[in-house]
Design an enzyme around this catalytic site. Sequence first.
Site, PDB file in Angstrom:
ATOM      1  N   ARG A  72      -8.114  18.388   8.736  1.00 58.54           N
ATOM      2  CA  ARG A  72      -7.008  18.442   9.691  1.00 58.54           C
ATOM      3  C   ARG A  72      -6.938  19.802  10.373  1.00 58.54           C
ATOM      4  O   ARG A  72      -7.441  20.803   9.861  1.00 58.54           O
ATOM      5  CB  ARG A  72      -5.681  18.147   8.985  1.00 58.54           C
ATOM      6  CG  ARG A  72      -5.607  16.761   8.392  1.00 58.54           C
ATOM      7  CD  ARG A  72      -4.240  16.453   7.808  1.00 58.54           C
ATOM      8  NE  ARG A  72      -4.203  15.115   7.244  1.00 58.54           N
ATOM      9  CZ  ARG A  72      -3.973  14.006   7.955  1.00 58.54           C
ATOM     10  NH1 ARG A  72      -3.733  14.109   9.258  1.00 58.54           N
ATOM     11  NH2 ARG A  72      -3.974  12.826   7.381  1.00 58.54           N
ATOM     12  N   ARG A 112       0.845  -1.198   0.000  1.00 60.09           N
ATOM     13  CA  ARG A 112       0.000   0.000   0.000  1.00 60.09           C
ATOM     14  C   ARG A 112       0.879   1.247   0.000  1.00 60.09           C
ATOM     15  O   ARG A 112       1.802   1.358   0.805  1.00 60.09           O
ATOM     16  CB  ARG A 112      -0.895   0.003   1.234  1.00 60.09           C
ATOM     17  CG  ARG A 112      -1.612   1.335   1.519  1.00 60.09           C
ATOM     18  CD  ARG A 112      -2.395   1.218   2.807  1.00 60.09           C
ATOM     19  NE  ARG A 112      -3.013   2.465   3.232  1.00 60.09           N
ATOM     20  CZ  ARG A 112      -2.657   3.168   4.310  1.00 60.09           C
ATOM     21  NH1 ARG A 112      -1.660   2.739   5.075  1.00 60.09           N
ATOM     22  NH2 ARG A 112      -3.293   4.273   4.640  1.00 60.09           N
ATOM     23  N   LYS A 149     -13.297   2.456   1.314  1.00 62.21           N
ATOM     24  CA  LYS A 149     -12.948   2.394   2.727  1.00 62.21           C
ATOM     25  C   LYS A 149     -14.166   2.800   3.565  1.00 62.21           C
ATOM     26  O   LYS A 149     -14.715   3.884   3.386  1.00 62.21           O
ATOM     27  CB  LYS A 149     -11.771   3.315   3.015  1.00 62.21           C
ATOM     28  CG  LYS A 149     -10.483   2.871   2.331  1.00 62.21           C
ATOM     29  CD  LYS A 149      -9.373   3.893   2.467  1.00 62.21           C
ATOM     30  CE  LYS A 149      -8.897   4.030   3.891  1.00 62.21           C
ATOM     31  NZ  LYS A 149      -7.731   4.955   3.979  1.00 62.21           N
ATOM     32  N   THR A 185      -5.930  -1.297  10.285  1.00 61.65           N
ATOM     33  CA  THR A 185      -5.652  -0.354  11.367  1.00 61.65           C
ATOM     34  C   THR A 185      -5.369  -1.044  12.705  1.00 61.65           C
ATOM     35  O   THR A 185      -6.211  -1.776  13.227  1.00 61.65           O
ATOM     36  CB  THR A 185      -6.788   0.666  11.578  1.00 61.65           C
ATOM     37  OG1 THR A 185      -7.247   1.151  10.316  1.00 61.65           O
ATOM     38  CG2 THR A 185      -6.282   1.840  12.398  1.00 61.65           C
TER      39      THR A 185
END
Length: 482
Positions: free
Chosen positions: A80, A39, A224, A282
């Site tokens: 963010r 990835r 995702k 994760t």
Amino acid sequence: MPRPRLNEARTKIVATVGPACDSVEQLADLIEEGVDVFRINSAHGTIEQHAQKLANIREASKQTGFPVGVLMDLAGPKIRLGELSAEPLYCQLGAKLAFVRGTEKCNDGELTSTYPRLIDELKKGDRVMLADGTVSLQVHAVTPTRAECVVVAAGEIRSRQGINLPGVKLSVAAMLPSDIETAIWAAKNEIDFISLSFVRSAEDVRSLKDLLNSYECRALVIAKIEKPEALDDLDRIVQEADGIMVARGDLGVEIDVAETPVAQKRIIATCKRFMKPVIVATQMLESMHHSARPTRAEASDVANAVIDGTDACMLSGETAIGEFPRESVATMNRIMRKTEEHLLGSLQFPCGDIEEMHRTTQAVTRAGIEVAEAIGSKLIAIATHSGGTAWVKSNTRSLIPTVAVSDHLASVRRMNLFWGIEPIFCEDIEDTEHLIEQVSRWACHQTEDGESIIRPGDTMVVVSGSDIVLGADNVISVHTLS
């Protein structure tokens, strides 16, 4: 013994490339330990840096002789923090903080974000989660220029960390201009899988597929699941996507962390129902950032994902920035093998029809498995151009070792995500005698602890095609390995 190997885990391993493993030598080591797909995280680095990683992966693949797959992970509309007035900033319980417009460093007690419409879309009572959910704010008032918040869970935050907004409906697009640029680069460079972050609806997936189709790109699109809206539209998203990733990091912040294990099982079950590959990601071996051994809880986490029916598990920081990337891959491989060895024989998963697959191919593939089981064959060999026949076999969860042979290198790389399939490249799969010779030579060199796994005299079932039915595998043959 070079890969693919019949004695490795049937569940596949995805590993993230980063500073801890991005040299050709390090990548080759990870391939030898069991990585099936690498990835590249587009949230970190430039197109030029991605290109260097891809070149190193391809060179490592060439050196090992194993056509490893590559997944480009689009960053998506991740919100963010901007620059903080202090670094780090400790958020005291009950302290008052305010989001203001802009991204530049501001006064004490003020925060900025990379999302220009944040203040417009927040309302009183909304929660704002920072630092992967460790710090929590609650919105108390909103004006045209500020969103006043109170800290309800204390902790430390840093500039550029992610912001999660559970339950807040955002108008941000599914793909930012930077994502579109990265996707086009991936399409032009024959990337095998492209994952889309923060999917909220099936239409988000369709937008990426339309973009890739315009460049005649055959990469598989991985959606995702990390937003509550995605869970609400799960069936449609799974049907639209080519595969799914259970992205537990942001998902565990967007929903109650207590609900995350059940959500994982639900997503995997839905993927099995619609026959789509699924990756669990994760913090699978999080402690191996700094330890050569995982915790018992982490080992159980990997094993439970295998038992639930995942096709692959993903390593993130463990390989990208951790101190033990090779050990992390080897450990995950070992946990998967032991779990499959003891438990998978009793597990059953639904196996319906794959809509885009020829019905003859599906029927013949399943019949080939029944023949192999009836005569005790040690191996199934599948001839496939696109990998579709191998995907039918993968979904049966049959434990008979299976090698899939394709004359398209891109198809070989994509099959690295298929549970229980060991892909091999062969220039001519139409010549059945040549195919059988190639597979026999490969199979008879498979050993474990010095003992041959496949021996002369063992039988092999071959599923292949003829000119009688166009676009379908319609031949089952049995061969004795010599």
